[in-house]
Design a protein around this motif. Structure first.
Motif, short mmCIF file in Angstrom:
data_model
loop_
_atom_site.label_atom_id
_atom_site.label_comp_id
_atom_site.label_asym_id
_atom_site.label_seq_id
_atom_site.Cartn_x
_atom_site.Cartn_y
_atom_site.Cartn_z
N LEU A 1 -7.18 89.43 -24.20
CA LEU A 1 -6.72 89.50 -22.82
C LEU A 1 -7.50 88.46 -22.04
CD1 LEU A 1 -6.87 93.38 -22.60
CD2 LEU A 1 -4.87 91.96 -23.16
N LEU A 2 -6.84 87.40 -21.63
CA LEU A 2 -7.50 86.27 -20.98
C LEU A 2 -6.99 86.14 -19.55
CD1 LEU A 2 -9.32 83.69 -21.29
CD2 LEU A 2 -7.20 82.49 -21.90
N THR A 3 -7.91 86.01 -18.61
CA THR A 3 -7.48 85.83 -17.23
C THR A 3 -6.62 84.56 -17.13
OG1 THR A 3 -8.17 85.67 -14.93
CG2 THR A 3 -9.60 84.63 -16.53
N ALA A 4 -5.51 84.68 -16.42
CA ALA A 4 -4.56 83.56 -16.32
C ALA A 4 -5.20 82.30 -15.75
CB ALA A 4 -3.36 83.99 -15.49
N LYS A 5 -6.27 82.44 -14.97
CA LYS A 5 -6.95 81.26 -14.41
C LYS A 5 -7.56 80.40 -15.50
CE LYS A 5 -9.01 84.07 -11.52
NZ LYS A 5 -10.03 84.62 -10.68
N GLU A 6 -7.91 80.99 -16.64
CA GLU A 6 -8.51 80.24 -17.75
C GLU A 6 -7.47 79.73 -18.75
OE1 GLU A 6 -11.74 79.49 -18.00
OE2 GLU A 6 -12.13 80.53 -16.10
N ALA A 7 -6.23 80.16 -18.62
CA ALA A 7 -5.20 79.85 -19.60
C ALA A 7 -4.79 78.38 -19.65
CB ALA A 7 -3.98 80.72 -19.36
N PRO A 8 -4.75 77.63 -18.53
CA PRO A 8 -4.27 76.25 -18.62
C PRO A 8 -4.98 75.41 -19.67
CG PRO A 8 -4.38 76.90 -16.32
CD PRO A 8 -5.02 78.01 -17.14
N GLY A 9 -6.26 75.59 -19.85
CA GLY A 9 -7.00 74.81 -20.84
C GLY A 9 -6.52 75.04 -22.27
N LEU A 10 -5.86 76.16 -22.51
CA LEU A 10 -5.36 76.47 -23.85
C LEU A 10 -3.95 75.96 -24.11
CD1 LEU A 10 -6.58 80.15 -24.27
CD2 LEU A 10 -7.63 78.08 -25.17
N VAL A 11 -3.17 75.76 -23.05
CA VAL A 11 -1.76 75.42 -23.25
C VAL A 11 -1.35 74.07 -22.68
CG1 VAL A 11 -1.11 77.86 -23.39
CG2 VAL A 11 -1.00 76.68 -21.19
N GLU A 12 -2.28 73.32 -22.08
CA GLU A 12 -1.94 72.01 -21.53
C GLU A 12 -1.31 71.12 -22.59
OE1 GLU A 12 -5.35 71.42 -18.16
OE2 GLU A 12 -5.89 70.95 -20.20
N PRO A 13 -0.31 70.35 -22.27
CA PRO A 13 0.21 70.06 -20.95
C PRO A 13 1.26 71.06 -20.47
CG PRO A 13 1.31 68.66 -22.50
CD PRO A 13 0.29 69.48 -23.28
N ALA A 14 1.57 72.10 -21.28
CA ALA A 14 2.51 73.12 -20.80
C ALA A 14 1.89 73.87 -19.63
CB ALA A 14 2.84 74.10 -21.94
N GLN A 15 2.73 74.52 -18.86
CA GLN A 15 2.26 75.26 -17.69
C GLN A 15 2.26 76.76 -17.96
OE1 GLN A 15 3.07 74.14 -13.90
NE2 GLN A 15 2.93 71.98 -14.36
N VAL A 16 1.30 77.45 -17.38
CA VAL A 16 1.25 78.90 -17.45
C VAL A 16 2.28 79.43 -16.46
CG1 VAL A 16 -0.18 80.94 -17.08
CG2 VAL A 16 -1.18 78.87 -18.09
#
Length: 131
Positions: free
Chosen positions: A52-67
């Protein structure tokens, strides 16, 4: 898929409130916490980690896609096979979980019911119907 890539190890859900999501999965699924920090909590679901990851930290995992923004709609359905959907739904009701739909017999031979976690991730419980 190559045979060395055949085991799902971690399912990461982007959540808005890690403590609320953690409490949900502990209460509803009875999952133990194996790791947590300020941005995440990892719980054990048999041979799978539910991260369970806070959405604020998610961009670093899925870039260049968007959360996707919270409330943008359902983008996944996570299914758990159970022996008795009706019994599981009764247990969910005892824990204050409201069903989105079901239990209902589906034309493809399964009985299902769906519910959502506090961040809107939709889970389905399903059992095979006798043929």
């Amino acid at each position: 898929m190559p045979s060395d890539l055949d085991e799902l190890e971690v399912l990461t859900l982007f959540v808005t409130d890690v403590p609320a999501a953690k409490a949900f999965y502990q209460e509803v699924f009875g999952l133990p916490v194996v790791y947590e920090d300020d941005a995440s909590a990892a719980l054990r679901l048999r041979n799978l980690l539910l991260n369970l990851l806070t959405a604020k930290e998610a961009p670093g995992l899925v870039e260049p896609a968007q959360v996707a923004a919270e409330g943008a709609g359902v983008r996944a359905l996570l299914t758990v096979r159970v022996p008795d959907v009706d019994a599981v739904c009764a247990q969910l009701a005892e824990r204050g979980v409201k069903l989105l739909n079901g239990p209902v017999d589906r034309p493809w031979g399964r009985r299902t019911a769906a519910f959502a976690d506090p961040s809107g991730h939709v889970w389905e419980v399903a059992q095979d119907l006798p043929r």
